[in-house]
Write a protein that holds these residues in place. Structure first.
Motif, PDB file in Angstrom:
ATOM      1  N   THR A   1      13.124  37.115 -21.750  1.00 18.11           N
ATOM      2  CA  THR A   1      11.943  36.255 -21.868  1.00 18.11           C
ATOM      3  C   THR A   1      12.163  35.052 -22.779  1.00 18.11           C
ATOM      4  O   THR A   1      11.250  34.232 -22.932  1.00 18.11           O
ATOM      5  CB  THR A   1      10.744  37.065 -22.388  1.00 18.11           C
ATOM      6  N   ASP A   2      13.345  34.936 -23.378  1.00 15.76           N
ATOM      7  CA  ASP A   2      13.646  33.723 -24.142  1.00 15.76           C
ATOM      8  C   ASP A   2      14.539  32.774 -23.338  1.00 15.76           C
ATOM      9  O   ASP A   2      14.983  31.751 -23.847  1.00 15.76           O
ATOM     10  CB  ASP A   2      14.320  34.074 -25.473  1.00 15.76           C
ATOM     11  N   LEU A   3      14.784  33.121 -22.074  1.00 15.88           N
ATOM     12  CA  LEU A   3      15.622  32.293 -21.209  1.00 15.88           C
ATOM     13  C   LEU A   3      14.822  31.893 -19.976  1.00 15.88           C
ATOM     14  O   LEU A   3      15.131  32.270 -18.848  1.00 15.88           O
ATOM     15  CB  LEU A   3      16.892  33.037 -20.777  1.00 15.88           C
ATOM     16  N   LEU A   4      13.761  31.124 -20.188  1.00 14.46           N
ATOM     17  CA  LEU A   4      12.906  30.704 -19.080  1.00 14.46           C
ATOM     18  C   LEU A   4      13.096  29.231 -18.752  1.00 14.46           C
ATOM     19  O   LEU A   4      13.294  28.405 -19.650  1.00 14.46           O
ATOM     20  CB  LEU A   4      11.427  30.935 -19.418  1.00 14.46           C
ATOM     21  N   PRO A   5      13.014  28.898 -17.469  1.00 13.77           N
ATOM     22  CA  PRO A   5      12.924  27.477 -17.102  1.00 13.77           C
ATOM     23  C   PRO A   5      11.524  26.973 -17.430  1.00 13.77           C
ATOM     24  O   PRO A   5      10.571  27.751 -17.526  1.00 13.77           O
ATOM     25  CB  PRO A   5      13.175  27.488 -15.590  1.00 13.77           C
ATOM     26  N   ARG A   6      11.405  25.680 -17.613  1.00 14.47           N
ATOM     27  CA  ARG A   6      10.111  25.083 -17.934  1.00 14.47           C
ATOM     28  C   ARG A   6       9.478  24.464 -16.695  1.00 14.47           C
ATOM     29  O   ARG A   6      10.176  23.965 -15.822  1.00 14.47           O
ATOM     30  CB  ARG A   6      10.283  24.038 -19.044  1.00 14.47           C
ATOM     31  N   PRO A   7       8.152  24.481 -16.615  1.00 14.16           N
ATOM     32  CA  PRO A   7       7.464  23.936 -15.438  1.00 14.16           C
ATOM     33  C   PRO A   7       7.409  22.419 -15.458  1.00 14.16           C
ATOM     34  O   PRO A   7       7.599  21.784 -16.501  1.00 14.16           O
ATOM     35  CB  PRO A   7       6.061  24.542 -15.549  1.00 14.16           C
ATOM     36  N   TYR A   8       7.121  21.869 -14.292  1.00 16.22           N
ATOM     37  CA  TYR A   8       6.865  20.440 -14.181  1.00 16.22           C
ATOM     38  C   TYR A   8       5.378  20.266 -13.917  1.00 16.22           C
ATOM     39  O   TYR A   8       4.873  20.595 -12.848  1.00 16.22           O
ATOM     40  CB  TYR A   8       7.678  19.808 -13.049  1.00 16.22           C
ATOM     41  N   ALA A   9       4.658  19.793 -14.929  1.00 13.41           N
ATOM     42  CA  ALA A   9       3.214  19.592 -14.828  1.00 13.41           C
ATOM     43  C   ALA A   9       2.943  18.126 -14.521  1.00 13.41           C
ATOM     44  O   ALA A   9       3.271  17.250 -15.321  1.00 13.41           O
ATOM     45  CB  ALA A   9       2.537  20.002 -16.132  1.00 13.41           C
ATOM     46  N   ALA A  10       2.359  17.861 -13.367  1.00 15.61           N
ATOM     47  CA  ALA A  10       2.099  16.485 -12.956  1.00 15.61           C
ATOM     48  C   ALA A  10       0.629  16.145 -13.163  1.00 15.61           C
ATOM     49  O   ALA A  10      -0.263  16.877 -12.715  1.00 15.61           O
ATOM     50  CB  ALA A  10       2.469  16.300 -11.491  1.00 15.61           C
ATOM     51  N   LYS A  11       0.371  15.037 -13.848  1.00 15.02           N
ATOM     52  CA  LYS A  11      -1.005  14.604 -14.090  1.00 15.02           C
ATOM     53  C   LYS A  11      -1.717  14.306 -12.772  1.00 15.02           C
ATOM     54  O   LYS A  11      -1.117  13.844 -11.819  1.00 15.02           O
ATOM     55  CB  LYS A  11      -1.010  13.358 -14.978  1.00 15.02           C
ATOM     56  N   GLY A  12      -3.012  14.602 -12.760  1.00 12.05           N
ATOM     57  CA  GLY A  12      -3.811  14.323 -11.583  1.00 12.05           C
ATOM     58  C   GLY A  12      -3.636  15.313 -10.455  1.00 12.05           C
ATOM     59  O   GLY A  12      -4.091  15.068  -9.339  1.00 12.05           O
ATOM     60  N   THR A  13      -2.954  16.433 -10.721  1.00 18.49           N
ATOM     61  CA  THR A  13      -2.759  17.460  -9.694  1.00 18.49           C
ATOM     62  C   THR A  13      -3.290  18.790 -10.213  1.00 18.49           C
ATOM     63  O   THR A  13      -3.651  18.931 -11.381  1.00 18.49           O
ATOM     64  CB  THR A  13      -1.275  17.638  -9.340  1.00 18.49           C
ATOM     65  N   VAL A  14      -3.300  19.787  -9.341  1.00 18.24           N
ATOM     66  CA  VAL A  14      -3.746  21.123  -9.729  1.00 18.24           C
ATOM     67  C   VAL A  14      -2.803  21.733 -10.761  1.00 18.24           C
ATOM     68  O   VAL A  14      -3.163  22.693 -11.447  1.00 18.24           O
ATOM     69  CB  VAL A  14      -3.837  22.021  -8.467  1.00 18.24           C
ATOM     70  N   ALA A  15      -1.610  21.163 -10.908  1.00 11.32           N
ATOM     71  CA  ALA A  15      -0.631  21.668 -11.870  1.00 11.32           C
ATOM     72  C   ALA A  15      -0.651  20.914 -13.195  1.00 11.32           C
ATOM     73  O   ALA A  15       0.254  21.078 -14.009  1.00 11.32           O
ATOM     74  CB  ALA A  15       0.768  21.591 -11.261  1.00 11.32           C
ATOM     75  N   ALA A  16      -1.680  20.121 -13.447  1.00 11.45           N
ATOM     76  CA  ALA A  16      -1.712  19.280 -14.650  1.00 11.45           C
ATOM     77  C   ALA A  16      -1.652  20.101 -15.935  1.00 11.45           C
ATOM     78  O   ALA A  16      -1.120  19.638 -16.950  1.00 11.45           O
ATOM     79  CB  ALA A  16      -2.974  18.416 -14.638  1.00 11.45           C
TER      80      ALA A  16
END
Length: 240
Positions: free
Chosen positions: A141-156
């Motif tokens: 759990t200390d070896l995770l990839p990081r997300p790509y959060a895009a502004k203006g989307t459901v993933a913001a």
């Protein structure tokens, strides 16, 4: 005459086997080289299709459909991984990193999938894959990839604290590491993320498992990986 004929057949078989082996090795080398260049040769819609269908990819074999909501500009790897994961991947180098974020049909979940194109040759990729397998690096759990959060989307609101499940796959027939990390779309934090391999096991009772977030990460990563393999495979002529 029989002896001569037998020796001729054996010699022909050995030669044919040798040529077949050489052909297979050449094909593998061509595929590896093709895959290495995909980050700038393949259209983004081929690497990250606007819509990805996952027949049987959800919990209990339910179907899934993912829609792409954002594509990150191609970049290096700085800041894309938790530091220990970045260190684990360092031996194969970073030629280019491509990422896209998807959401499910209900827009309840978001998943970032990434393609890390390395600078490594086939033996180095095999060594890294063996290390991930032998040391269980894909479950730490200390070896995770990081997300790509895009502004203006459901993933913001999809940040590090929202990571719920993930998977990392080190390919050996291509200089590529495929990964995916998933979370809820409403920005809720997750105290204990769970690797997809554990979250998708029958009887798993964690929040990521019960929500199907392990299936989101694994299902999407698998399909992006399959598409990559197909694109990198050398074309073969069909007999007329």
């Amino acid at each position: 005459m029989c002896l001569v004929l037998g020796l001729g057949l054996i010699g022909g078989a050995v030669t044919g086997s040798r040529l077949a082996g050489e052909s297979a090795r050449a094909g593998a080398a061509d595929s590896f080289a093709t895959a290495a260049a995909l980050w700038h040769n393949a259209p983004v819609d081929q690497l990250f299709p606007p819509t990805v269908r996952g027949v049987g990819a959800g919990p209990g074999g339910a179907d899934r459909t993912w829609t792409r909501v954002a594509v990150a500009p191609d970049s290096g790897c700085a800041g894309a991984f938790d530091p220990p994961l970045g260190q684990a991947l360092a031996p194969v180098g970073c030629a280019r990193l491509l990422r896209a974020t998807y959401t499910d049909a209900t827009q309840s979940y978001v998943t970032t999938v990434g393609l890390l194109f390395t600078e490594a040759d086939a033996p180095a990729m095999s060594a890294l894959a063996a290390r991930f397998q032998n040391e269980g690096l894909g479950r730490r759990t200390d070896l995770l990839p990081r997300p790509y959060a895009a502004k203006g989307t459901v993933a913001a609101a999809f940040g590090d604290e929202q990571r719920a499940s993930w998977t990392v796959s080190v390919l050996t027939e291509a200089p590529v590491v495929v990964y995916a990390v998933s979370g809820w779309a409403d920005g809720r934090t997750v105290g204990a993320p769970q690797p997809a391999a554990d979250a998708t096991r029958a009887g798993a009772t964690t929040a990521p498992a019960q929500a199907g977030l392990g299936n989101e990460a694994q299902g999407l990563a698998d399909r992006i990986e399959r598409s990559l393999r197909k694109t990198a495979a050398p074309a073969t002529e069909k007999p007329s």
